[in-house]
Design a protein around this motif. Structure first.
Motif, PDB file in Angstrom:
ATOM      1  N   PHE A  62      -6.033  -3.788   0.371  1.00 19.98           N
ATOM      2  CA  PHE A  62      -6.583  -4.475  -0.797  1.00 19.98           C
ATOM      3  C   PHE A  62      -6.475  -5.986  -0.636  1.00 19.98           C
ATOM      4  CE2 PHE A  62      -5.563  -0.372  -3.040  1.00 19.98           C
ATOM      5  CZ  PHE A  62      -6.868  -0.054  -3.356  1.00 19.98           C
ATOM      6  N   LEU A  63      -5.397  -6.456  -0.016  1.00 15.59           N
ATOM      7  CA  LEU A  63      -5.242  -7.893   0.206  1.00 15.59           C
ATOM      8  C   LEU A  63      -6.324  -8.424   1.138  1.00 15.59           C
ATOM      9  CD1 LEU A  63      -3.762 -10.535  -0.098  1.00 15.59           C
ATOM     10  CD2 LEU A  63      -2.110  -9.776   1.622  1.00 15.59           C
ATOM     11  N   SER A  64      -6.674  -7.657   2.166  1.00 12.66           N
ATOM     12  CA  SER A  64      -7.738  -8.086   3.072  1.00 12.66           C
ATOM     13  C   SER A  64      -9.085  -8.126   2.352  1.00 12.66           C
ATOM     14  CB  SER A  64      -7.804  -7.174   4.300  1.00 12.66           C
ATOM     15  OG  SER A  64      -8.171  -5.848   3.940  1.00 12.66           O
ATOM     16  N   VAL A  65      -9.335  -7.160   1.469  1.00  9.70           N
ATOM     17  CA  VAL A  65     -10.575  -7.172   0.680  1.00  9.70           C
ATOM     18  C   VAL A  65     -10.595  -8.380  -0.248  1.00  9.70           C
ATOM     19  CG1 VAL A  65     -11.984  -5.922  -0.999  1.00  9.70           C
ATOM     20  CG2 VAL A  65     -10.795  -4.665   0.795  1.00  9.70           C
ATOM     21  N   GLY A 116      -7.095  -5.456 -10.751  1.00  5.24           N
ATOM     22  CA  GLY A 116      -6.705  -4.260 -11.488  1.00  5.24           C
ATOM     23  C   GLY A 116      -6.357  -3.109 -10.564  1.00  5.24           C
ATOM     24  N   ALA A 117      -7.168  -2.924  -9.507  1.00  3.69           N
ATOM     25  CA  ALA A 117      -6.895  -1.870  -8.524  1.00  3.69           C
ATOM     26  C   ALA A 117      -5.588  -2.135  -7.790  1.00  3.69           C
ATOM     27  CB  ALA A 117      -8.053  -1.773  -7.530  1.00  3.69           C
ATOM     28  N   TYR A 132       3.734   7.874  -2.318  1.00  2.40           N
ATOM     29  CA  TYR A 132       2.833   6.725  -2.287  1.00  2.40           C
ATOM     30  C   TYR A 132       1.678   6.922  -1.304  1.00  2.40           C
ATOM     31  CZ  TYR A 132       1.224   1.932  -1.418  1.00  2.40           C
ATOM     32  OH  TYR A 132       0.454   0.812  -1.241  1.00  2.40           O
ATOM     33  N   MET A 133       1.985   7.269  -0.063  1.00  2.00           N
ATOM     34  CA  MET A 133       0.938   7.377   0.959  1.00  2.00           C
ATOM     35  C   MET A 133       0.042   8.590   0.719  1.00  2.00           C
ATOM     36  SD  MET A 133       1.284   4.687   2.639  1.00  2.00           S
ATOM     37  CE  MET A 133       0.020   5.046   3.864  1.00  2.00           C
ATOM     38  N   VAL A 134       0.557   9.588   0.017  1.00  2.84           N
ATOM     39  CA  VAL A 134      -0.264  10.759  -0.300  1.00  2.84           C
ATOM     40  C   VAL A 134      -1.261  10.421  -1.413  1.00  2.84           C
ATOM     41  CG1 VAL A 134      -0.241  13.130  -1.161  1.00  2.84           C
ATOM     42  CG2 VAL A 134       1.542  12.346   0.416  1.00  2.84           C
ATOM     43  N   ILE A 135      -0.762   9.717  -2.454  1.00  2.61           N
ATOM     44  CA  ILE A 135      -1.631   9.355  -3.579  1.00  2.61           C
ATOM     45  C   ILE A 135      -2.641   8.278  -3.154  1.00  2.61           C
ATOM     46  CG2 ILE A 135      -1.702   8.361  -5.901  1.00  2.61           C
ATOM     47  CD1 ILE A 135       1.082   9.541  -6.374  1.00  2.61           C
ATOM     48  N   MET A 136      -2.120   7.227  -2.527  1.00  2.27           N
ATOM     49  CA  MET A 136      -2.994   6.115  -2.127  1.00  2.27           C
ATOM     50  C   MET A 136      -3.526   6.350  -0.710  1.00  2.27           C
ATOM     51  SD  MET A 136      -3.042   4.273  -4.815  1.00  2.27           S
ATOM     52  CE  MET A 136      -3.957   2.886  -4.157  1.00  2.27           C
ATOM     53  N   HIS A 137      -4.227   7.431  -0.537  1.00  6.55           N
ATOM     54  CA  HIS A 137      -4.778   7.752   0.770  1.00  6.55           C
ATOM     55  C   HIS A 137      -6.003   6.885   1.057  1.00  6.55           C
ATOM     56  CE1 HIS A 137      -8.011  10.036  -1.232  1.00  6.55           C
ATOM     57  NE2 HIS A 137      -7.053  10.482  -2.030  1.00  6.55           N
ATOM     58  N   GLY A 138      -6.460   6.917   2.289  1.00  7.36           N
ATOM     59  CA  GLY A 138      -7.548   6.050   2.720  1.00  7.36           C
ATOM     60  C   GLY A 138      -8.822   6.202   1.912  1.00  7.36           C
ATOM     61  N   LEU A 144     -11.844   2.795  -4.344  1.00  5.43           N
ATOM     62  CA  LEU A 144     -11.523   1.761  -5.331  1.00  5.43           C
ATOM     63  C   LEU A 144     -12.142   0.422  -4.940  1.00  5.43           C
ATOM     64  CD1 LEU A 144      -7.761   2.553  -6.097  1.00  5.43           C
ATOM     65  CD2 LEU A 144      -9.697   2.804  -7.664  1.00  5.43           C
ATOM     66  N   ALA A 145     -12.061   0.088  -3.649  1.00  6.25           N
ATOM     67  CA  ALA A 145     -12.630  -1.184  -3.184  1.00  6.25           C
ATOM     68  C   ALA A 145     -14.148  -1.202  -3.371  1.00  6.25           C
ATOM     69  CB  ALA A 145     -12.269  -1.417  -1.721  1.00  6.25           C
ATOM     70  N   VAL A 146     -14.804  -0.117  -2.986  1.00  5.83           N
ATOM     71  CA  VAL A 146     -16.259  -0.028  -3.152  1.00  5.83           C
ATOM     72  C   VAL A 146     -16.630  -0.053  -4.626  1.00  5.83           C
ATOM     73  CG1 VAL A 146     -18.282   1.448  -2.822  1.00  5.83           C
ATOM     74  CG2 VAL A 146     -16.634   1.160  -0.959  1.00  5.83           C
ATOM     75  N   GLY A 147     -15.842   0.638  -5.450  1.00  8.34           N
ATOM     76  CA  GLY A 147     -16.097   0.645  -6.887  1.00  8.34           C
ATOM     77  C   GLY A 147     -16.008  -0.743  -7.490  1.00  8.34           C
ATOM     78  N   CYS A 148     -15.015  -1.525  -7.050  1.00 11.72           N
ATOM     79  CA  CYS A 148     -14.874  -2.905  -7.531  1.00 11.72           C
ATOM     80  C   CYS A 148     -16.095  -3.734  -7.150  1.00 11.72           C
ATOM     81  CB  CYS A 148     -13.609  -3.534  -6.946  1.00 11.72           C
ATOM     82  SG  CYS A 148     -12.066  -2.818  -7.555  1.00 11.72           S
ATOM     83  N   LEU A 149     -16.558  -3.580  -5.916  1.00 12.81           N
ATOM     84  CA  LEU A 149     -17.732  -4.330  -5.465  1.00 12.81           C
ATOM     85  C   LEU A 149     -18.990  -3.914  -6.213  1.00 12.81           C
ATOM     86  CD1 LEU A 149     -17.002  -4.310  -1.626  1.00 12.81           C
ATOM     87  CD2 LEU A 149     -17.233  -6.360  -3.044  1.00 12.81           C
ATOM     88  N   VAL A 150     -19.171  -2.618  -6.405  1.00 14.81           N
ATOM     89  CA  VAL A 150     -20.353  -2.116  -7.125  1.00 14.81           C
ATOM     90  C   VAL A 150     -20.345  -2.628  -8.560  1.00 14.81           C
ATOM     91  CG1 VAL A 150     -21.463  -0.054  -8.055  1.00 14.81           C
ATOM     92  CG2 VAL A 150     -20.672  -0.080  -5.678  1.00 14.81           C
ATOM     93  N   ALA A 151     -19.191  -2.561  -9.225  1.00 17.11           N
ATOM     94  CA  ALA A 151     -19.090  -3.039 -10.605  1.00 17.11           C
ATOM     95  C   ALA A 151     -19.381  -4.535 -10.680  1.00 17.11           C
ATOM     96  CB  ALA A 151     -17.695  -2.738 -11.157  1.00 17.11           C
ATOM     97  N   GLY A 152     -18.835  -5.303  -9.728  1.00 10.92           N
ATOM     98  CA  GLY A 152     -19.068  -6.739  -9.723  1.00 10.92           C
ATOM     99  C   GLY A 152     -20.514  -7.100  -9.500  1.00 10.92           C
ATOM    100  N   PHE A 153     -21.163  -6.452  -8.526  1.00 13.19           N
ATOM    101  CA  PHE A 153     -22.564  -6.755  -8.226  1.00 13.19           C
ATOM    102  C   PHE A 153     -23.483  -6.261  -9.339  1.00 13.19           C
ATOM    103  CE2 PHE A 153     -21.148  -7.683  -3.934  1.00 13.19           C
ATOM    104  CZ  PHE A 153     -22.033  -8.665  -3.536  1.00 13.19           C
TER     105      PHE A 153
END
Length: 311
Positions: A62-65, A116-117, A132-138, A144-153
């Motif tokens: 998320f930091l890289s995004v 928020g994500a 953590y790694m099970v819930i926040m899987h790839g 979430l990252a794509v959703g943030c971008l779609v919502a923003g655009f």
């Protein structure tokens, strides 16, 4: 998109931040340095996360995004602003103005959703560390990252279409960029509907992520207080400190400006807020996440060590 009302208008004139030449030269030097720090800092964050396997975790994804969004955000307005500081004629072509507004709005909206994500990621890390790694899987992180971008655009596309379908009576913008409210003031017709849409959009873009942040950190604080050892509490809070700093900075400025009881803001205040989000925030994010984060600093030392060994 309907352009019929704009066929006569080939360009806009931007008044910028100052008309004094000496002030403009000083601002050029200041913002050039800040711009270079922003681009280099965020590119370095992305490079470190890419090169160091220890940073291949959801938090650093998320930091890289976020760094990528900040680079796009600052590049949408700052290079043009720097050119205009040294130009006598501060103009921008009509279609470039449309594109600038679209990209800056999209990146700004995406950043709020992304924060928020990231708050949800910290909530899972503190409250469910063993899973953590099970819930926040790839797949979830990417979604979430794509959703943030779609919502923003989506938000940006809607606002840009609504604004540039209006008939504009003037082409002089009292701003350093094609900012949404500054362009709306050029309209020849009643803009009540547009202002209502700006308010609704602002509430959704700002408050939905803010509620996510408040919920996540409410749960995080409750979980930290249940930790018996002071060292454990300090470690748990340390994983959230950098993100909480950025969140407080971004949401604090937006809420103070746009959600005050007296409502409305002056043109100069809008310029300062736009500068804060276009220049200051993208520059501070990598500094906050690197200087306050031992893992990032360790990764930097490892990368520099490998580079010096190869040479």
């Amino acid at each position: 998109m309907v352009w019929d009302n704009q066929t006569w208008m080939n360009e806009f004139i931007l008044l910028g931040l100052s008309s004094d030449w000496d002030t403009q030269v000083s601002l050029f030097i200041l913002f050039l340095v800040m711009y270079l720090v922003t681009v280099v800092g965020n590119c370095l964050i992305i490079l470190l996360i890419r090169l160091d396997n220890r940073l291949h975790t959801p938090m650093y994804f998320f930091l890289s995004v976020l760094s990528f969004v900040d680079i796009c955000y600052t590049n949408s307005t700052v290079p043009q602003m720097l050119i205009h500081f040294l130009s006598a004629w501060k103009s921008i072509p009509f279609h470039s103005c449309v594109f600038q507004m679209f990209i800056s709005l999209a990146m700004g909206s995406t950043e709020f959703f992304l924060l928020g994500a990231m708050a949800y990621d910290r909530y899972v890390a503190v409250c469910y560390p063993l899973h953590y790694m099970v819930i926040m899987h790839g797949g979830l992180c990417l979604g979430l990252a794509v959703g943030c971008l779609v919502a923003g655009f989506t938000n940006s596309l809607m606002q840009t279409i609504l604004i540039f379908q209006l008939p504009l009576c003037r082409n002089v913008i009292d701003h350093f960029a094609c900012e949404m409210l500054a362009v709306l003031r050029l309209a020849c017709v009643d803009i009540s509907f547009n202002m209502a849409m700006v308010a609704i959009s602002g509430f959704l873009v700002l408050m939905l992520p803010c509620f996510m942040v408040l919920f996540s950190y409410g749960q995080i604080v409750a979980a930290i207080l249940r930790i018996s050892s002071a060292q454990g509490r300090h470690k748990a809070f340390g994983t959230c400190a950098s993100h909480l700093t950025v969140v407080s900075m971004c949401f604090g400025a937006a809420i103070f400006t746009y959600l005050r009881p007296d409502a409305g803001s002056s043109t100069e205040q809008e310029k300062m807020v736009a500068l804060f989000y276009a220049v200051v925030t993208p520059m501070l994010n990598p500094l906050i996440y690197s200087l306050r984060n031992k893992e990032v600093m360790s990764a930097l030392r490892r990368v520099l060590g490998k580079f010096s060994e190869e040479n």
